[in-house]
Design a protein around this motif. Structure first.
Motif, PDB file in Angstrom:
ATOM      1  N   VAL A  25       9.710  -1.562 -14.029  1.00 52.04           N
ATOM      2  CA  VAL A  25      10.879  -1.805 -13.179  1.00 52.04           C
ATOM      3  C   VAL A  25      11.074  -0.738 -12.104  1.00 52.04           C
ATOM      4  CG1 VAL A  25      12.090  -3.192 -14.890  1.00 52.04           C
ATOM      5  CG2 VAL A  25      12.428  -0.717 -14.839  1.00 52.04           C
ATOM      6  N   SER A  26      10.126   0.179 -11.977  1.00 52.19           N
ATOM      7  CA  SER A  26      10.204   1.164 -10.892  1.00 52.19           C
ATOM      8  C   SER A  26      10.230   0.424  -9.560  1.00 52.19           C
ATOM      9  CB  SER A  26       8.997   2.097 -10.915  1.00 52.19           C
ATOM     10  OG  SER A  26       8.986   2.876 -12.066  1.00 52.19           O
ATOM     11  N   LEU A  27      11.041   0.915  -8.647  1.00 49.52           N
ATOM     12  CA  LEU A  27      11.125   0.309  -7.325  1.00 49.52           C
ATOM     13  C   LEU A  27      10.202   1.048  -6.373  1.00 49.52           C
ATOM     14  CD1 LEU A  27      14.976  -0.201  -7.123  1.00 49.52           C
ATOM     15  CD2 LEU A  27      13.231  -1.896  -7.684  1.00 49.52           C
ATOM     16  N   ILE A  28       9.411   0.295  -5.649  1.00 49.25           N
ATOM     17  CA  ILE A  28       8.424   0.847  -4.730  1.00 49.25           C
ATOM     18  C   ILE A  28       8.882   0.569  -3.307  1.00 49.25           C
ATOM     19  CG2 ILE A  28       5.986   0.832  -4.062  1.00 49.25           C
ATOM     20  CD1 ILE A  28       6.565   1.624  -7.033  1.00 49.25           C
ATOM     21  N   VAL A  29       8.774   1.585  -2.445  1.00 54.08           N
ATOM     22  CA  VAL A  29       9.160   1.447  -1.040  1.00 54.08           C
ATOM     23  C   VAL A  29       8.028   1.982  -0.181  1.00 54.08           C
ATOM     24  CG1 VAL A  29      10.853   2.039   0.720  1.00 54.08           C
ATOM     25  CG2 VAL A  29      11.574   1.814  -1.654  1.00 54.08           C
ATOM     26  N   SER A  30       7.575   1.176   0.786  1.00 54.00           N
ATOM     27  CA  SER A  30       6.508   1.637   1.677  1.00 54.00           C
ATOM     28  C   SER A  30       7.076   2.644   2.670  1.00 54.00           C
ATOM     29  CB  SER A  30       5.848   0.467   2.401  1.00 54.00           C
ATOM     30  OG  SER A  30       6.767  -0.215   3.202  1.00 54.00           O
ATOM     31  N   GLU A  31       6.261   3.619   2.993  1.00 55.19           N
ATOM     32  CA  GLU A  31       6.658   4.681   3.919  1.00 55.19           C
ATOM     33  C   GLU A  31       5.934   4.580   5.255  1.00 55.19           C
ATOM     34  OE1 GLU A  31       9.067   6.842   3.494  1.00 55.19           O
ATOM     35  OE2 GLU A  31       9.516   6.025   1.523  1.00 55.19           O
ATOM     36  N   CYS A  32       5.036   3.589   5.391  1.00 57.16           N
ATOM     37  CA  CYS A  32       4.286   3.446   6.634  1.00 57.16           C
ATOM     38  C   CYS A  32       3.780   2.013   6.742  1.00 57.16           C
ATOM     39  CB  CYS A  32       3.117   4.435   6.672  1.00 57.16           C
ATOM     40  SG  CYS A  32       1.875   4.110   5.401  1.00 57.16           S
ATOM     41  N   GLU A  33       3.229   1.720   7.880  1.00 60.36           N
ATOM     42  CA  GLU A  33       2.599   0.420   8.100  1.00 60.36           C
ATOM     43  C   GLU A  33       1.145   0.500   7.641  1.00 60.36           C
ATOM     44  OE1 GLU A  33       3.979  -2.470   9.236  1.00 60.36           O
ATOM     45  OE2 GLU A  33       5.867  -1.374   9.049  1.00 60.36           O
ATOM     46  N   PRO A  34       0.550  -0.627   7.311  1.00 63.46           N
ATOM     47  CA  PRO A  34      -0.860  -0.628   6.925  1.00 63.46           C
ATOM     48  C   PRO A  34      -1.739  -0.124   8.068  1.00 63.46           C
ATOM     49  CG  PRO A  34       0.169  -2.722   6.373  1.00 63.46           C
ATOM     50  CD  PRO A  34       1.158  -1.953   7.184  1.00 63.46           C
ATOM     51  N   ALA A  35      -2.811   0.560   7.691  1.00 61.87           N
ATOM     52  CA  ALA A  35      -3.752   1.087   8.676  1.00 61.87           C
ATOM     53  C   ALA A  35      -4.996   0.195   8.710  1.00 61.87           C
ATOM     54  CB  ALA A  35      -4.147   2.514   8.301  1.00 61.87           C
ATOM     55  N   PRO A  36      -5.654   0.131   9.857  1.00 60.79           N
ATOM     56  CA  PRO A  36      -6.889  -0.660   9.936  1.00 60.79           C
ATOM     57  C   PRO A  36      -7.906  -0.153   8.904  1.00 60.79           C
ATOM     58  CG  PRO A  36      -6.186   0.045  12.119  1.00 60.79           C
ATOM     59  CD  PRO A  36      -5.308   0.750  11.132  1.00 60.79           C
ATOM     60  N   GLY A  37      -8.595  -1.089   8.278  1.00 60.28           N
ATOM     61  CA  GLY A  37      -9.633  -0.728   7.325  1.00 60.28           C
ATOM     62  C   GLY A  37      -9.155  -0.536   5.898  1.00 60.28           C
ATOM     63  N   MET A  38      -7.851  -0.681   5.658  1.00 60.16           N
ATOM     64  CA  MET A  38      -7.336  -0.526   4.297  1.00 60.16           C
ATOM     65  C   MET A  38      -7.749  -1.719   3.443  1.00 60.16           C
ATOM     66  SD  MET A  38      -3.422   0.849   4.749  1.00 60.16           S
ATOM     67  CE  MET A  38      -3.162   1.014   2.994  1.00 60.16           C
ATOM     68  N   GLN A  39      -7.854  -1.482   2.157  1.00 66.00           N
ATOM     69  CA  GLN A  39      -8.126  -2.543   1.198  1.00 66.00           C
ATOM     70  C   GLN A  39      -7.023  -3.590   1.303  1.00 66.00           C
ATOM     71  OE1 GLN A  39      -9.039  -0.944  -2.663  1.00 66.00           O
ATOM     72  NE2 GLN A  39      -8.375  -2.797  -3.704  1.00 66.00           N
ATOM     73  N   SER A  40      -7.377  -4.863   1.240  1.00 68.96           N
ATOM     74  CA  SER A  40      -6.412  -5.944   1.470  1.00 68.96           C
ATOM     75  C   SER A  40      -5.239  -5.901   0.486  1.00 68.96           C
ATOM     76  CB  SER A  40      -7.098  -7.307   1.415  1.00 68.96           C
ATOM     77  OG  SER A  40      -7.661  -7.537   0.136  1.00 68.96           O
ATOM     78  N   GLU A  41      -5.479  -5.519  -0.752  1.00 63.07           N
ATOM     79  CA  GLU A  41      -4.391  -5.422  -1.732  1.00 63.07           C
ATOM     80  C   GLU A  41      -3.411  -4.311  -1.360  1.00 63.07           C
ATOM     81  OE1 GLU A  41      -7.741  -7.522  -3.566  1.00 63.07           O
ATOM     82  OE2 GLU A  41      -7.619  -5.587  -2.554  1.00 63.07           O
TER      83      GLU A  41
END
Length: 118
Positions: free
Chosen positions: A32-48
């Motif tokens: 139940v931990s809440l996850i928050v993204s701190e940035c936008e995806p970067a080119p070349g990142m794994q799709s997941e």
């Protein structure tokens, strides 16, 4: 028993997604931990990883991410650990937030006593 989609998942894909790892740091996340993204995806990142960053623009529980990705929670925790280690996400533990917002029991007793006196 009806097989679930995850039961039909190709084990080779899960191995590839996690890079062969089987565990994330056990204390970093719970279901139940809440996850928050701190940035936008970067080119070349794994799709997941990209999908996780997109899903977590708003606080999202680990189990919700697992359901959206249709991956086991254990696999999602490994992916989240990758993102946490690179500073791309932050983790909020709801139990800590709830406890910090609660008054101590003595204060509650005093309020109850004052209400009875009215």
């Amino acid at each position: 028993m009806t097989p679930r989609p995850i039961d039909r998942e190709n084990p080779d894909r899960l191995y590839t997604v996690t890079g062969g790892r089987t565990r994330a740091h056990e204390n970093a996340f719970d279901s139940v931990s809440l996850i928050v993204s701190e940035c936008e995806p970067a080119p070349g990142m794994q799709s997941e990883h990209v999908r996780i960053l997109q899903l977590t623009r708003q606080p999202t529980a680990v189990v919700e991410i697992s359901a959206e990705l249709r991956l086991p929670v254990s696999v999602v925790k490994i992916l989240l650990r990758d993102l946490l280690d690179t500073g791309r996400i932050t983790v909020r533990h709801p139990s800590a937030a709830l406890q910090s917002g609660r008054p101590d029991p003595e204060t509650l007793r005093q309020v109850l006593s004052a209400l009875h006196d009215l």
